[in-house]
Write an enzyme that holds these catalytic residues in place. Sequence first.
Site, mmCIF file in Angstrom:
data_model
loop_
_atom_site.group_PDB
_atom_site.id
_atom_site.type_symbol
_atom_site.label_atom_id
_atom_site.label_comp_id
_atom_site.label_asym_id
_atom_site.label_seq_id
_atom_site.Cartn_x
_atom_site.Cartn_y
_atom_site.Cartn_z
ATOM 1 N N SER A 118 0.832 -1.205 0.000
ATOM 2 C CA SER A 118 0.000 0.000 0.000
ATOM 3 C C SER A 118 0.864 1.252 0.000
ATOM 4 C CB SER A 118 -0.857 -0.006 1.269
ATOM 5 O OG SER A 118 -1.508 1.235 1.441
ATOM 6 N N TYR A 142 -1.773 -0.255 10.340
ATOM 7 C CA TYR A 142 -2.013 -0.872 9.038
ATOM 8 C C TYR A 142 -0.784 -0.732 8.132
ATOM 9 C CZ TYR A 142 -3.461 -1.295 4.228
ATOM 10 O OH TYR A 142 -3.505 -1.641 2.903
ATOM 11 N N LYS A 146 2.065 -3.563 6.539
ATOM 12 C CA LYS A 146 2.414 -3.724 5.114
ATOM 13 C C LYS A 146 3.921 -3.643 4.918
ATOM 14 C CE LYS A 146 -1.437 -4.804 3.643
ATOM 15 N NZ LYS A 146 -1.672 -6.045 2.889
HETATM 16 C C1 WQD Z 1 -9.185 10.027 0.206
HETATM 17 C C2 WQD Z 1 -9.292 11.539 0.368
HETATM 18 C C3 WQD Z 1 -9.797 12.246 2.611
HETATM 19 C C4 WQD Z 1 -13.882 10.637 2.690
HETATM 20 C C5 WQD Z 1 -6.806 5.186 2.742
HETATM 21 C C6 WQD Z 1 -5.796 4.426 3.540
HETATM 22 C C7 WQD Z 1 -4.779 3.847 2.624
HETATM 23 C C8 WQD Z 1 -5.433 3.008 1.536
HETATM 24 C C9 WQD Z 1 -6.507 3.742 0.847
HETATM 25 C C10 WQD Z 1 -5.590 0.665 1.964
HETATM 26 C C11 WQD Z 1 -8.630 12.033 1.664
HETATM 27 C C12 WQD Z 1 -10.909 12.614 1.652
HETATM 28 C C13 WQD Z 1 -12.603 10.974 2.334
HETATM 29 C C14 WQD Z 1 -14.876 11.654 2.781
HETATM 30 C C15 WQD Z 1 -13.213 13.267 2.168
HETATM 31 N N1 WQD Z 1 -6.050 1.832 2.082
HETATM 32 N N2 WQD Z 1 -12.268 12.276 2.091
HETATM 33 N N3 WQD Z 1 -14.500 12.934 2.483
HETATM 34 O O1 WQD Z 1 -6.999 8.219 3.365
HETATM 35 O O2 WQD Z 1 -6.062 8.509 1.024
HETATM 36 O O3 WQD Z 1 -6.168 6.255 2.044
HETATM 37 O O4 WQD Z 1 -7.390 4.293 1.794
HETATM 38 O O5 WQD Z 1 -4.528 0.330 1.500
HETATM 39 O O6 WQD Z 1 -3.927 3.081 3.383
HETATM 40 O O7 WQD Z 1 -5.172 5.294 4.462
HETATM 41 O O8 WQD Z 1 -8.235 7.312 1.328
HETATM 42 O O9 WQD Z 1 -10.548 7.279 0.512
HETATM 43 O O10 WQD Z 1 -10.146 7.591 2.995
HETATM 44 O O11 WQD Z 1 -9.587 9.424 1.419
HETATM 45 O O12 WQD Z 1 -12.936 14.453 1.929
HETATM 46 O O13 WQD Z 1 -16.039 11.426 3.088
HETATM 47 O O14 WQD Z 1 -10.664 11.864 0.488
HETATM 48 O O15 WQD Z 1 -9.580 13.257 3.534
HETATM 49 O O16 WQD Z 1 -8.042 13.272 1.375
HETATM 50 P P1 WQD Z 1 -6.827 7.698 2.011
HETATM 51 P P2 WQD Z 1 -9.715 7.830 1.594
#
Ligand code: WQD
Length: 321
Positions: A118, A142, A146
């Site tokens: 990841s 997490y 990884k």
């Molecule tokens: C993306 C962007 C949020 C929800 C996570 C894990 C990572 C990987 C993928 C597994 C961010 C913003 C989100 C919402 C928002 N997982 N957001 N409103 O945090 O980049 O990565 O998932 O491998 O390890 O950490 O992904 O989809 O949660 O967020 O504004 O309702 O969307 O702040 O900038 P993230 P995400």
Amino acid sequence: MTTWLVTGGAGYIGSHVVRVLQASGRGVVVLDDFSAGIESKVPDGVPIVRASVLDRVAVEQALRDHQIDGVIHLAAKKAAGESVDIPLEYYRENVVGMLTLLEAMQAADVKALVYSSSAAVYGTPMSNPISEDFPMQPESPYGETKVAGEWMARDCGVANGLSWIALRYFNVAGAASDDLGDPSVNNLVPMVFRALSNGERPQVFGDDYPTPDGSCIRDYIHVADLAEAHVAAAARCETGVRAEAFNVGRGEGTSVLEVMNMVSEVIGTDVNAEIVGRRAGDPPASYAATAAIESELGWQASRDLRAMVSSAWSAWQSNER
Ligand code: WQD
């Protein structure tokens, strides 16, 4: 023809990997404990081993019974936020699970592994785009699990000639067909859809970041492209390569507000997103350098944000029905 065992093959990403592997002409066997996987996502005719990767005897048996040549290891827990609250469950499932799988592979003399890693291994990057030689500084249990998995694979490569590739996924979205959508609501795209389904406003976590529009930037990758990357990695492992980790992204940053705009375009009405406060632990920007995977594996993403959002929306709606 080689035969690959896909752990977590009934899950969101695994079910896509299984289909691309089949299409490549390889034999496929699925191992899944169905804690998150869904049996109907496994195509007819693909053998299913109903077991956890923590079950050393069952895994080794599966490797021997099906004369497995290589393993694509996806079975793991994947919610970074949750891992802060229940770290030991993440260490057990992800680290002990990987350890157990590697022991079983060693015993059964299976020498090829594609490992699901990841972008979380990088934590907050020092700059963007992120290349594979950037330091690994995970910021959640997490992400730590990884990193530990990559280390174990690397060490087995040195010790007993394991041929392995770790794929560091960026932000996965979309579906190859309506029955293969992401049923979990952990990530931005499904969270937007859930809000819409509930008649609520989707939320943007912060618009005061040092980015052009103030919202966070990520590298969104279509799950069908990601699945193709696994098969390119499997093909390379079949040739006996040692020790590589590759980013899997599009190499393009997209902001949260741009994702909101795309959802509005796809559904044909403004989602009317609400700006709320920042979420703890979010790096302002994270996107991949993709030169290594392009040159080494000959893989490149071909599907864009519109394809991700529209396929995810179609799958979401079909599940709602
Ligand atoms: C993306 C962007 C949020 C929800 C996570 C894990 C990572 C990987 C993928 C597994 C961010 C913003 C989100 C919402 C928002 N997982 N957001 N409103 O945090 O980049 O990565 O998932 O491998 O390890 O950490 O992904 O989809 O949660 O967020 O504004 O309702 O969307 O702040 O900038 P993230 P995400």
